[in-house]
Design an enzyme around this catalytic site. Structure first.
Site, short mmCIF file in Angstrom:
data_model
loop_
_atom_site.label_atom_id
_atom_site.label_comp_id
_atom_site.label_asym_id
_atom_site.label_seq_id
_atom_site.Cartn_x
_atom_site.Cartn_y
_atom_site.Cartn_z
N HIS A 87 68.66 -13.91 73.92
CA HIS A 87 67.49 -13.06 73.66
C HIS A 87 66.19 -13.69 74.15
O HIS A 87 65.17 -13.00 74.26
CB HIS A 87 67.41 -12.67 72.18
CG HIS A 87 66.84 -13.70 71.28
ND1 HIS A 87 67.60 -14.50 70.46
CD2 HIS A 87 65.56 -14.07 71.05
CE1 HIS A 87 66.81 -15.29 69.77
NE2 HIS A 87 65.56 -15.05 70.11
N ASP A 139 74.71 -13.88 71.42
CA ASP A 139 73.36 -14.34 71.75
C ASP A 139 73.42 -15.78 72.25
O ASP A 139 73.04 -16.71 71.55
CB ASP A 139 72.46 -14.20 70.51
CG ASP A 139 70.99 -14.44 70.83
OD1 ASP A 139 70.64 -14.42 72.02
OD2 ASP A 139 70.21 -14.65 69.88
N GLY A 241 60.37 -19.04 67.35
CA GLY A 241 60.07 -20.15 68.24
C GLY A 241 61.15 -21.22 68.23
O GLY A 241 61.20 -22.08 69.09
N SER A 243 64.36 -20.32 68.23
CA SER A 243 65.52 -19.68 68.88
C SER A 243 66.00 -20.47 70.07
O SER A 243 65.20 -21.04 70.82
CB SER A 243 65.15 -18.29 69.36
OG SER A 243 65.22 -17.40 68.30
N GLY A 244 67.31 -20.46 70.25
CA GLY A 244 67.91 -21.15 71.37
C GLY A 244 68.18 -22.61 71.06
O GLY A 244 68.98 -23.26 71.72
N1 ARG Z 1 64.55 -15.03 66.81
C1 ARG Z 1 63.76 -16.16 66.49
C2 ARG Z 1 63.19 -16.77 67.76
O1 ARG Z 1 63.19 -16.11 68.77
C3 ARG Z 1 64.47 -17.10 65.58
C4 ARG Z 1 64.40 -16.62 64.21
C5 ARG Z 1 65.19 -17.39 63.26
N2 ARG Z 1 64.84 -16.89 61.99
C6 ARG Z 1 65.37 -17.26 60.83
N3 ARG Z 1 64.92 -16.77 59.74
N4 ARG Z 1 66.30 -18.16 60.80
O2 ARG Z 1 62.61 -17.83 67.75
#
Ligand code: ARG
Length: 752
Positions: A87, A139, A241, A243-244
């Site tokens: 994503h 993902d 932030g 993510s990944g």
């Molecule tokens: N989708 C988020 C990103 O792009 C990560 C979110 C993780 N959230 C959580 N509550 N664990 O950085």
């Protein structure tokens, strides 16, 4: 995902640093078919609720940049390969060009010299064909670097699990990243890589937590290939932030990457653990993508004892976390009530919001909120909390930046010198998130706030029921403006007090906060009622807009999700988004004399509902009585209760104690000719505000047929000083939506 951590462009200019370190330090121990050593940092907890990491602890962590800023995390799995989340690179179904991205390796924080850090451009981004969005899984992404990373003490690959690898429920693992430290609250400078310990949650446990009704009205199905990690009580989590980035678990001296940060619902919320892409199921996919690149990633085998660990028990694990805030032994005995004692002034009431912070009106500390300097006499300040033998000392005062000019922001936070142990008392009150929607009809109480005056008969005055947002909004003079729908912070909250009579006179004390209960848990919903003269219902400034500020300052206040979602069969009338044109006038009419007491008005009817509530009705035709809807129908119930109407005795006989008087008498005006005209019906919970009858003329005459309306020439006028009490257009007004009135006509079944 919208919150990006922006890093200065200058960072990118440092790469690559020639000769920053030697490529030599690697002496891989031969391992299975792979020859790359992995998952071992040099010997040497947002990330939300985490802490600063030490340099070199997580040498596989990379920062992925686009347009000069950090967007996502990633992990180095081989000299030329980085693992991340799909994503991060897919917008509206299209993969972004690899050329826009760069990988920063070996970075720990962004302040001083970036020793050992270097940047690589990205040659290719690979995403599984079946990736369509985070909630449908897959993902995962692989980034091929344009040139291999230089491995060294701060740049090393992590180990990958094989498809058969198991990470048991309860395993302690670590997540790392430069993401937000709370919802919509970026990591502050100098952007030190954060780490947080998270526990793996088995599938059943995770699905169970997510099945609990929560803030995002979601039905979420955990899919194969997803992995949850976190805690039922929340508070520690990854966030936007991160993510990944990797979730890694240590086994036999090596760190294996169990998950890739993928998504969550809010950050660190109760019963909402973070969702990761499980790495093990992607062994084959990863091997396929990296085929032929030497050296490739390492997939060390899991030790057999760990692999055959106990399977997760299915049902017993379903332990939902309950709020740890907002529980009171009984209404009125508030375990969060804090009294702030400042030498030379009266005690000021506030509320405990966490183990070390008290929220109170900033106006309690005049002269201390405008200056930037900390008050010099803080040493002498004391805070009294329930069940604490001694007063607490104060370390810091943080006023809201708008406190001195905006009443709605009249707030200050006081930090205690030492955190208190939370138990039955003291216990913090729960605070609402900005999207909290306090349902109309909610049970609320008023609690002391600021420099409270003693109030006669206060105990019974303090019970209140929340009015619908629409009414509240329209009554407070925002005609024409659209009403914020549920999910957007309201402009005001209006509680209707239950005990009108106790006040007797205009109730001028305004030092109250509004507590509302959901499933037995109390939320601090509003502060300090809006100046409203004597008009009721009164309105409070909603606290929910300040949730982010409070949690930013305190880093631990109990922001709690909405607990009740039952909007009743129809819910609130939310399609009506604009106030009717005549609310203002319809809501006028201050009663010039205390009440229409004593006089036996021949048209007044006593309407008894379900044998216990009584309200005033008006005989409008021989077979018809007009009453307010709220008196007859209770919120959420659609059945019409048993109703009895008594004529010719309204107010004449004292009512039995068990009767609850639900409505105040209606507003009547006298015409020049001397006839009395019904002009308004008291609106719910008020003696002073009336809904105009005029606009309902058509409906009433169509229903009743024989009701008598005065011709326009005979519109009522009223002479006493306050000449505007019955403005002319009240009687003529027409066409305002039915919703403005909530009147109900009762047919009388005359029983012989
Ligand atoms: N989708 C988020 C990103 O792009 C990560 C979110 C993780 N959230 C959580 N509550 N664990 O950085």
């Amino acid at each position: 995902m919208s919150q990006h951590l922006l890093l200065p462009l200058a960072i990118l200019a440092i790469s690559p640093i020639p000769g920053a370190f030697q490529d030599s330090a690697l002496s891989p121990t031969k391992e299975e078919p792979e020859d790359l050593d992995c998952g071992r940092p040099e010997p040497s907890a947002r990330i939300m609720g985490g802490s600063d990491s030490q340099p070199g602890t997580w040498p596989w962590q990379v920062s992925l940049h686009q347009g000069g800023g950090h967007i996502c995390g990633g992990s180095l799995i081989a000299p030329s390969w980085v693992l991340s989340a799909a994503h991060c690179f897919v917008t509206n179904g299209t993969l972004e060009p690899a050329a826009e991205w760069s990988v920063v390796l070996g970075v720990h924080s962004y302040d001083g010299p970036l020793d050992g850090a270097h940047v690589r451009s990205v040659a290719a981004i690979l995403v599984p064909d079946n990736y369509s969005g985070v909630e449908s899984g897959a993902d995962v992404a692989l980034l091929r670097l344009a040139s291999p990373a230089r491995l060294g003490p701060t740049v090393r690959p992590v180990c990958l699990p094989r498809a058969s690898h198991r990470f048991a429920h309860g395993t302690a693992c670590w997540a790392t990243g430069w993401g937000d430290v709370q919802e919509a609250d970026p990591l502050p400078l100098p952007w030190v890589l954060q780490e947080v310990e998270l526990r793996v949650l088995g599938e059943a446990a995770c699905q169970c937590l997510y099945s609990r009704p929560g803030p995002f009205n979601l039905t979420f199905q955990l899919l194969p290939g997803m992995l949850c990690a976190g805690y039922p009580e929340g508070r520690k989590d990854t966030c936007q932030g991160d993510s990944g980035g990797p979730l890694v678990c240590k086994e036999g001296g090596r760190w294996f990457q169990a998950g890739i940060t993928s998504f969550g619902f809010g950050c660190g919320r109760r019963n909402r653990p973070g969702v990761f892409t499980a790495v093990a199921p992607y062994e084959a996919w990863i091997r396929e993508q990296v085929l032929g690149s030497e050296p490739g990633p390492a997939f060390p085998t899991q030790s057999p004892e760990l692999q055959s660990g106990l399977p997760e028990p299915t049902d017993e694990n379903c332990t939902i976390a309950l709020p740890e805030c907002g529980k009171a032994p009984r209404p009125g005995a508030w375990p969060w009530e804090a009294q702030v004692m400042v030498p030379g002034s009266r005690p000021c009431y506030g509320a405990l919001v966490s183990e070390s912070w008290v929220l109170a009106p900033a106006s309690c500390f005049p002269g201390r909120i405008s200056s930037d300097l900390p008050p010099r006499d803080l040493d002498h300040w004391r805070v009294m909390l329930p069940s604490r033998p001694r007063a607490e000392r104060v370390a810091r005062l943080v006023p809201h930046e708008n406190a001195s000019w905006d009443d709605a922001s009249n707030l200050a936070l006081l930090q205690l010198r030492a955190p208190v142990n939370l138990s039955v008392a003291p216990r913090p009150v729960c605070l609402p998130h900005p999207e909290h929607y306090f349902l109309p009809g909610s049970r609320c109480r008023l609690a002391r706030w600021g420099h409270t005056e003693p109030v006669p008969g206060a105990g019974s005055l303090l019970e209140a029921e929340l009015l619908g947002a629409w009414w509240c909004h329209c009554l407070y003079g925002r005609q024409g403006e659209s009403v914020p729908p549920p999910g957007e912070p309201p402009l005001a909250l209006c509680p209707a007090y239950q005990e009108e009579e106790v006040a007797g006179r205009c109730w001028n004390y305004s030092h109250w906060s509004l507590l509302c209960r959901e499933e037995g848990t109390w939320f601090l919903a509003g502060i300090r009622d809006l100046p409203s003269d004597c008009l009721r219902p009164r309105a409070f400034y909603p606290l929910q807009t300040h949730g982010p500020w409070i949690s930013h300052v305190t880093r631990g206040a109990y922001l709690e999700d909405q607990l009740s979602w039952d909007w009743g069969p129809e819910g609130e009338e939310t399609e009506t988004q604009t106030c009717p044109p005549h609310t203002e006038h319809g809501a006028c009419g201050l009663r010039p004399e205390p009440a229409l007491t004593g006089g036996l008005w021949p048209w007044l009817a006593e309407v008894h509902v379900a044998g216990e509530r009584v309200c005033t009705g008006i005989l409008v035709a021989p077979g018809w009585v007009l009453a307010a809807t709220h008196c007859i129908l209770r919120l959420g119930s659609t059945t019409v209760p048993y109703i009895e109407v008594y004529l010719g005795r309204a107010g004449a006989s004292p009512l039995p104690q068990s009767h609850q008087v639900t409505s105040a008498p209606p507003l009547l005006c006298q015409t020049e000719e001397g006839s009395w005209v019904l002009v308004g019906m008291a609106i719910r919970g008020s003696r002073d505000l009336f809904a105009a009858i005029g606009p309902e003329e058509t409906w009433i005459s169509q229903t009743v047929g024989e009701a008598h309306f005065l011709l326009p020439s005979g519109f009522p006028h009223w002479l006493p000083e306050g000449g505007d009490l019955c403005p002319p257009d009240m009687a003529r007004a027409s066409g305002s939506p039915r919703a403005a009135l909530f009147l109900l006509l009762l047919t009388l079944l005359i029983q012989g």
